[in-house]
Design an enzyme around this catalytic site. Structure first.
Site, PDB file in Angstrom:
ATOM      1  N   LYS A  13      -7.990  -9.743 -13.789  1.00 34.37           N
ATOM      2  CA  LYS A  13      -7.355 -10.707 -12.761  1.00 34.37           C
ATOM      3  C   LYS A  13      -6.181 -11.231 -13.279  1.00 34.37           C
ATOM      4  O   LYS A  13      -5.315 -11.522 -12.510  1.00 34.37           O
ATOM      5  CB  LYS A  13      -8.607 -11.813 -12.559  1.00 34.37           C
ATOM      6  CG  LYS A  13      -9.928 -11.460 -12.074  1.00 34.37           C
ATOM      7  CD  LYS A  13     -10.924 -12.714 -12.025  1.00 34.37           C
ATOM      8  CE  LYS A  13     -11.107 -13.286 -13.442  1.00 34.37           C
ATOM      9  NZ  LYS A  13     -11.827 -12.533 -14.288  1.00 34.37           N
ATOM     10  N   ARG A  88     -15.914 -21.061 -11.430  1.00 35.91           N
ATOM     11  CA  ARG A  88     -16.742 -20.326 -12.008  1.00 35.91           C
ATOM     12  C   ARG A  88     -18.104 -20.955 -11.863  1.00 35.91           C
ATOM     13  O   ARG A  88     -19.193 -20.212 -12.203  1.00 35.91           O
ATOM     14  CB  ARG A  88     -16.590 -20.329 -13.510  1.00 35.91           C
ATOM     15  CG  ARG A  88     -15.768 -19.262 -14.024  1.00 35.91           C
ATOM     16  CD  ARG A  88     -15.425 -19.486 -15.500  1.00 35.91           C
ATOM     17  NE  ARG A  88     -15.100 -18.394 -16.407  1.00 35.91           N
ATOM     18  CZ  ARG A  88     -14.068 -18.031 -16.882  1.00 35.91           C
ATOM     19  NH1 ARG A  88     -12.803 -18.607 -16.339  1.00 35.91           N
ATOM     20  NH2 ARG A  88     -13.937 -17.014 -17.802  1.00 35.91           N
ATOM     21  N   ARG A 127      -8.268  -5.451 -25.845  1.00 35.73           N
ATOM     22  CA  ARG A 127      -7.175  -6.296 -25.393  1.00 35.73           C
ATOM     23  C   ARG A 127      -6.536  -7.005 -26.610  1.00 35.73           C
ATOM     24  O   ARG A 127      -7.227  -7.522 -27.297  1.00 35.73           O
ATOM     25  CB  ARG A 127      -7.700  -7.215 -24.343  1.00 35.73           C
ATOM     26  CG  ARG A 127      -6.693  -8.301 -23.888  1.00 35.73           C
ATOM     27  CD  ARG A 127      -7.254  -8.876 -22.285  1.00 35.73           C
ATOM     28  NE  ARG A 127      -8.221  -9.955 -22.950  1.00 35.73           N
ATOM     29  CZ  ARG A 127      -8.455 -10.784 -21.876  1.00 35.73           C
ATOM     30  NH1 ARG A 127      -8.339 -10.535 -20.700  1.00 35.73           N
ATOM     31  NH2 ARG A 127      -9.587 -11.708 -22.246  1.00 35.73           N
ATOM     32  N   ARG A 160      -7.986 -12.354 -28.949  1.00 33.97           N
ATOM     33  CA  ARG A 160      -8.451 -13.486 -28.783  1.00 33.97           C
ATOM     34  C   ARG A 160      -9.911 -13.566 -29.344  1.00 33.97           C
ATOM     35  O   ARG A 160     -10.558 -12.480 -29.393  1.00 33.97           O
ATOM     36  CB  ARG A 160      -8.677 -13.728 -27.367  1.00 33.97           C
ATOM     37  CG  ARG A 160      -7.585 -14.273 -26.541  1.00 33.97           C
ATOM     38  CD  ARG A 160      -7.802 -14.195 -25.132  1.00 33.97           C
ATOM     39  NE  ARG A 160      -9.014 -14.686 -24.341  1.00 33.97           N
ATOM     40  CZ  ARG A 160      -9.232 -14.880 -23.347  1.00 33.97           C
ATOM     41  NH1 ARG A 160      -8.511 -14.626 -22.313  1.00 33.97           N
ATOM     42  NH2 ARG A 160     -10.481 -15.295 -22.763  1.00 33.97           N
ATOM     43  N   ARG A 171     -20.293 -13.737 -22.778  1.00 31.77           N
ATOM     44  CA  ARG A 171     -19.537 -14.114 -21.647  1.00 31.77           C
ATOM     45  C   ARG A 171     -20.060 -13.434 -20.544  1.00 31.77           C
ATOM     46  O   ARG A 171     -20.003 -13.914 -19.373  1.00 31.77           O
ATOM     47  CB  ARG A 171     -17.984 -13.767 -22.037  1.00 31.77           C
ATOM     48  CG  ARG A 171     -17.354 -14.658 -23.004  1.00 31.77           C
ATOM     49  CD  ARG A 171     -15.814 -14.267 -23.585  1.00 31.77           C
ATOM     50  NE  ARG A 171     -14.931 -14.376 -22.491  1.00 31.77           N
ATOM     51  CZ  ARG A 171     -13.866 -13.462 -22.687  1.00 31.77           C
ATOM     52  NH1 ARG A 171     -13.682 -12.713 -23.530  1.00 31.77           N
ATOM     53  NH2 ARG A 171     -13.045 -13.627 -21.603  1.00 31.77           N
TER      54      ARG A 171
HETATM   55  P1  AMP Z   1     -10.948 -16.962 -19.342  1.00 32.33           P
HETATM   56  O1  AMP Z   1      -9.538 -16.820 -20.169  1.00 32.33           O
HETATM   57  O2  AMP Z   1     -10.791 -17.356 -17.961  1.00 32.33           O
HETATM   58  O3  AMP Z   1     -11.863 -15.732 -19.678  1.00 32.33           O
HETATM   59  O4  AMP Z   1     -11.610 -18.323 -20.323  1.00 32.33           O
HETATM   60  C1  AMP Z   1     -11.787 -18.335 -21.514  1.00 32.33           C
HETATM   61  C2  AMP Z   1     -12.879 -19.456 -21.617  1.00 32.33           C
HETATM   62  O5  AMP Z   1     -12.357 -20.848 -21.099  1.00 32.33           O
HETATM   63  C3  AMP Z   1     -14.223 -19.377 -20.925  1.00 32.33           C
HETATM   64  O6  AMP Z   1     -14.995 -18.515 -21.772  1.00 32.33           O
HETATM   65  C4  AMP Z   1     -14.729 -20.578 -20.960  1.00 32.33           C
HETATM   66  O7  AMP Z   1     -15.173 -21.193 -22.050  1.00 32.33           O
HETATM   67  C5  AMP Z   1     -13.479 -21.561 -20.530  1.00 32.33           C
HETATM   68  N1  AMP Z   1     -13.075 -21.479 -19.278  1.00 32.33           N
HETATM   69  C6  AMP Z   1     -12.221 -21.279 -18.553  1.00 32.33           C
HETATM   70  N2  AMP Z   1     -12.340 -21.344 -17.205  1.00 32.33           N
HETATM   71  C7  AMP Z   1     -13.214 -21.872 -16.796  1.00 32.33           C
HETATM   72  C8  AMP Z   1     -13.804 -22.728 -15.858  1.00 32.33           C
HETATM   73  N3  AMP Z   1     -13.517 -22.459 -14.660  1.00 32.33           N
HETATM   74  N4  AMP Z   1     -15.090 -23.217 -16.283  1.00 32.33           N
HETATM   75  C9  AMP Z   1     -15.631 -23.702 -17.398  1.00 32.33           C
HETATM   76  N5  AMP Z   1     -15.094 -22.903 -18.719  1.00 32.33           N
HETATM   77  C10 AMP Z   1     -13.808 -22.277 -18.257  1.00 32.33           C
END
Ligand code: AMP
Length: 218
Positions: A13, A88, A127, A160, A171
């Site tokens: 994404k 989410r 990644r 990461r 996740r």
């Molecule tokens: P991502 O980079 O989108 O995979 O997000 C990394 C981490 O940030 C996730 O595993 C969550 O801990 C937190 N996070 C990101 N977006 C959200 C969201 N919309 N709601 C809650 N936690 C979020």
């Protein structure tokens, strides 16, 4: 054009959102990026979010919802935006609808990036990200010319913490438990266009452009 990119972590994404937004001159709003920056800067939000992020859990809705509402209120969102990684949960989706309607806006569409779990695990564990410019690589599918070094700016590539094997499984579980229902939530509202995210990045890009062009016309 106000759009949400929805799908499991590792579906591509972010890469696709960066491209689609730069073509259209609209902001790419990644809640994961905003939260990681808050953690890196040691802000109050960052301190409250860190533990959840490290374990692969979701940051509580109230923190993320107010963060997004503030971001959407900025002038650069006037011509639209792509939200990546938000909403989410159903509560976040409802809050988004309220925020948009308070500003006289609506959500124009949701691109759902479908990909199976095996692909997700391979993509996330391979990644690598540039510390300097944020460019994404994959050690197998999109390796840099020189190992550990960004092709674009020479910055150091890193993995990461939450892309490490022990957190990736959590996740994915969190995605199925808390986020996957949003596909039907938005389908019921007639907003979903599905993108086959198992294709190559350039083929996915073509699908994304087709789906977004469909939204432009509607
Ligand atoms: P991502 O980079 O989108 O995979 O997000 C990394 C981490 O940030 C996730 O595993 C969550 O801990 C937190 N996070 C990101 N977006 C959200 C969201 N919309 N709601 C809650 N936690 C979020």
């Amino acid at each position: 054009m106000n759009v949400v990119f929805l799908g499991p972590p590792g579906a591509g994404k972010g890469t696709q959102a960066k491209y689609a937004c730069s073509r259209r001159g609209i902001p790419h709003i990644s809640t994961g990026d905003i939260l990681r920056e808050a953690v890196a800067n040691g802000t109050d939000l960052g301190r409250r979010a860190k533990g959840y992020m490290d374990s692969g859990a979701l940051v509580p809705d109230d923190l993320v919802v107010s963060m997004v509402a503030e971001r959407l209120s900025r002038d650069d969102c006037g011509e639209g935006f792509v939200l990546d990684g938000f909403p989410r949960t159903v509560a976040q989706a409802e809050a988004l609808e309220e925020t948009l309607s308070a500003n006289g806006g609506v959500l124009d569409g949701v691109l759902y990036f479908s990909v199976d779990d095996e692909d997700v695990i391979k993509r996330l564990s391979g990644r690598r990200i540039c510390r300097e410019c944020g460019a994404n690589y994959h050690i197998e599918f999109m390796p840099p010319a020189k190992e550990g070094c960004c092709d674009k700016c020479g910055g150091e590539l890193y993995q990461r913490d939450d892309d490490k094997a022990e957190t990736v499984g959590e996740r994915l579980k969190v995605y199925y438990r808390q986020t996957a229902d949003l596909v039907d939530y938005y389908r019921d509202r007639g907003l979903v266009a599905e993108v086959d995210a198992s294709l190559s990045p350039s083929d996915v890009q073509a699908e994304v452009e087709k789906a977004l062009a469909g939204l432009d016309r509607s």
